[in-house]
Motif scaffolding. Structure first.
Motif, short mmCIF file in Angstrom:
data_model
loop_
_atom_site.label_atom_id
_atom_site.label_comp_id
_atom_site.label_asym_id
_atom_site.label_seq_id
_atom_site.Cartn_x
_atom_site.Cartn_y
_atom_site.Cartn_z
N ASP A 1 5.66 6.79 -2.13
CA ASP A 1 4.88 6.39 -3.21
C ASP A 1 3.73 5.54 -2.81
OD1 ASP A 1 6.84 7.31 -5.45
OD2 ASP A 1 8.11 6.13 -4.46
N GLU A 2 2.55 5.96 -3.34
CA GLU A 2 1.28 5.31 -2.99
C GLU A 2 1.41 4.14 -3.88
OE1 GLU A 2 -0.78 5.93 -0.50
OE2 GLU A 2 0.37 7.62 0.33
N GLY A 3 0.96 2.95 -3.56
CA GLY A 3 0.96 1.89 -4.42
C GLY A 3 2.07 1.20 -4.93
N GLN A 4 2.68 1.57 -5.90
CA GLN A 4 4.05 0.88 -6.47
C GLN A 4 4.80 1.94 -7.20
OE1 GLN A 4 3.06 -1.99 -9.30
NE2 GLN A 4 1.91 -0.76 -10.65
N ILE A 5 6.04 1.78 -7.07
CA ILE A 5 6.89 2.37 -7.91
C ILE A 5 7.21 1.57 -9.40
CG2 ILE A 5 9.45 2.80 -8.33
CD1 ILE A 5 9.80 2.71 -5.11
N GLN A 6 7.05 2.34 -10.40
CA GLN A 6 6.87 1.78 -11.80
C GLN A 6 8.11 1.58 -12.34
OE1 GLN A 6 3.93 1.19 -13.33
NE2 GLN A 6 2.93 2.08 -11.57
N ASP A 7 9.32 2.12 -12.14
CA ASP A 7 10.45 1.86 -12.72
C ASP A 7 11.68 1.59 -11.46
OD1 ASP A 7 9.46 2.33 -15.18
OD2 ASP A 7 9.91 4.67 -14.73
N ILE A 8 12.85 1.19 -11.91
CA ILE A 8 13.89 0.92 -11.11
C ILE A 8 13.94 2.26 -10.37
CG2 ILE A 8 16.31 0.77 -10.85
CD1 ILE A 8 16.35 -1.30 -12.92
N ALA A 9 14.05 2.45 -9.06
CA ALA A 9 14.25 3.86 -8.25
C ALA A 9 15.15 3.98 -7.62
CB ALA A 9 12.66 4.02 -7.39
N PRO A 10 15.94 4.90 -7.59
CA PRO A 10 17.10 5.28 -6.75
C PRO A 10 16.63 4.97 -5.05
CG PRO A 10 16.45 7.06 -7.57
CD PRO A 10 15.75 6.31 -8.43
N ALA A 11 17.78 4.34 -4.45
CA ALA A 11 17.36 4.24 -2.77
C ALA A 11 18.86 4.30 -2.43
CB ALA A 11 16.76 3.13 -2.41
N VAL A 12 19.02 5.27 -1.29
CA VAL A 12 20.35 5.42 -0.77
C VAL A 12 19.91 5.00 0.88
CG1 VAL A 12 22.40 6.86 -0.11
CG2 VAL A 12 21.13 7.08 -2.23
N ASP B 1 11.29 0.76 1.83
CA ASP B 1 10.38 0.13 2.82
C ASP B 1 8.94 -0.13 2.13
OD1 ASP B 1 9.30 -0.48 5.60
OD2 ASP B 1 8.05 1.17 5.36
N TYR B 2 8.43 -1.54 2.17
CA TYR B 2 7.24 -1.70 1.66
C TYR B 2 6.34 -2.44 2.65
CZ TYR B 2 10.76 -1.92 -2.12
OH TYR B 2 11.84 -1.53 -3.17
N ALA B 3 5.30 -1.45 2.69
CA ALA B 3 4.20 -1.75 3.79
C ALA B 3 2.67 -1.88 3.52
CB ALA B 3 4.17 -0.78 4.98
N SER B 4 2.18 -2.92 4.08
CA SER B 4 0.75 -2.97 4.06
C SER B 4 0.20 -2.87 5.21
CB SER B 4 0.27 -4.27 3.10
OG SER B 4 0.67 -4.24 1.86
N PRO B 5 -0.47 -1.55 5.75
CA PRO B 5 -1.23 -1.33 7.11
C PRO B 5 -2.00 -2.78 7.55
CG PRO B 5 -1.57 0.60 5.56
CD PRO B 5 -1.19 -0.59 4.58
N GLY B 6 -1.57 -3.00 8.62
CA GLY B 6 -2.33 -4.26 9.14
C GLY B 6 -1.80 -5.39 8.79
N ALA C 1 0.61 -1.10 -0.14
CA ALA C 1 0.05 0.23 -0.31
C ALA C 1 0.86 1.26 0.01
CB ALA C 1 -1.10 0.10 1.01
N GLU C 2 1.97 1.16 0.42
CA GLU C 2 2.79 2.27 0.61
C GLU C 2 4.36 1.94 0.36
OE1 GLU C 2 3.10 6.00 3.55
OE2 GLU C 2 4.22 4.22 4.57
N ILE C 3 5.09 2.60 -0.41
CA ILE C 3 6.41 2.30 -0.54
C ILE C 3 7.51 3.60 -0.34
CG2 ILE C 3 8.34 1.74 -2.40
CD1 ILE C 3 5.83 0.35 -4.02
N ARG C 4 8.32 3.37 0.66
CA ARG C 4 9.17 4.79 0.99
C ARG C 4 10.59 4.14 0.67
NH1 ARG C 4 8.43 6.06 6.89
NH2 ARG C 4 8.53 3.74 6.90
N ARG C 5 11.44 5.21 0.09
CA ARG C 5 12.85 4.98 0.03
C ARG C 5 13.69 6.17 0.45
NH1 ARG C 5 10.56 6.04 -4.82
NH2 ARG C 5 11.50 7.34 -5.99
N GLY C 6 14.72 5.86 1.14
CA GLY C 6 15.75 6.82 1.53
C GLY C 6 16.58 7.49 0.10
N ILE C 7 16.35 8.71 0.02
CA ILE C 7 17.15 9.46 -0.77
C ILE C 7 18.07 10.52 -0.28
CG2 ILE C 7 15.47 8.97 -2.60
CD1 ILE C 7 14.27 12.12 -2.04
#
Length: 186
Positions: A154-165, A169-174, A141-147
């Motif tokens: 990002d709500e839902g999904q990241i469409q492409d390769i995304a930079p992360a430093v 974090d990939y979470a589905s509440p509950g 449901a939620e994707i967060r990444r350190g930059i």
């Protein structure tokens, strides 16, 4: 000490199964719920060819636009395992595209939810994109990444390769989730 690859690797937090032919993680279930985290085999290396416009040093096509060249499942893999006081370590090694070697090391910590992954590759052909596939059982449901200097959400999904430093974090509440700690791309 060296051991035979166990049918199931069991820790305080999860059980995992490794495919003895390919070295892929075929199952990862959380304790005590037994909830499966993976939607298919994980830690499979995929080699794709960059075919689009743009400098491949700065840009790569989204996965559907890249031409698939090979998968680590296409090559004979040798699996070995060791059992130590902190973790069970599984090593999967075999040939890969470009007549190089692919070495994947997985450490399953006995008293911690962490799993470490190391991948070593050599002789990868020019303009080749290599990713490790980790399909989740459901879209987060939620994707967060350190930059640099913060994080991205990002709500839902990241469409492409995304930079992360630092982390992704990939979470589905509950329902929980997982975090990938990294120094590169996620």
């Amino acid at each position: 000490k060296a051991i035979e690859l166990p049918p199931t690797i069991e820790t305080k937090y999860y059980t995992a199964r490794i495919d003895a032919k390919t070295g892929a993680i075929s199952s990862l279930k959380l304790k005590p719920s037994g909830r499966e985290m993976l939607g298919g085999p994980a830690n499979i290396l995929l080699a794709d060819k960059h075919t689009g416009n743009g400098d491949p040093g700065d840009f790569t096509d989204a996965a559907p636009k890249r031409k698939r060249l090979a998968s680590s499942n296409d090559f004979k893999t040798t699996i070995s395992a060791t059992d130590g006081p902190l973790a069970i370590t599984v090593e999967a090694q075999g040939k890969f595209i470009g007549d190089g070697l692919a070495k994947r090391v997985m450490r399953f910590f006995k008293d911690h939810p962490r799993i470490e992954f190391e991948t070593e590759l050599n002789n990868i052909p020019n303009l080749t994109v290599v990713v490790a596939e980790f399909p989740l059982v459901e879209a987060p449901a939620e994707i967060r990444r350190g930059i640099p200097f913060g994080f991205s959400r990002d709500e839902g999904q990241i469409q492409d390769i995304a930079p992360a430093v630092r982390w992704s974090d990939y979470a589905s509440p509950g329902k929980g989730g997982l975090a990938i700690l990294d120094r590169g791309l996620s």
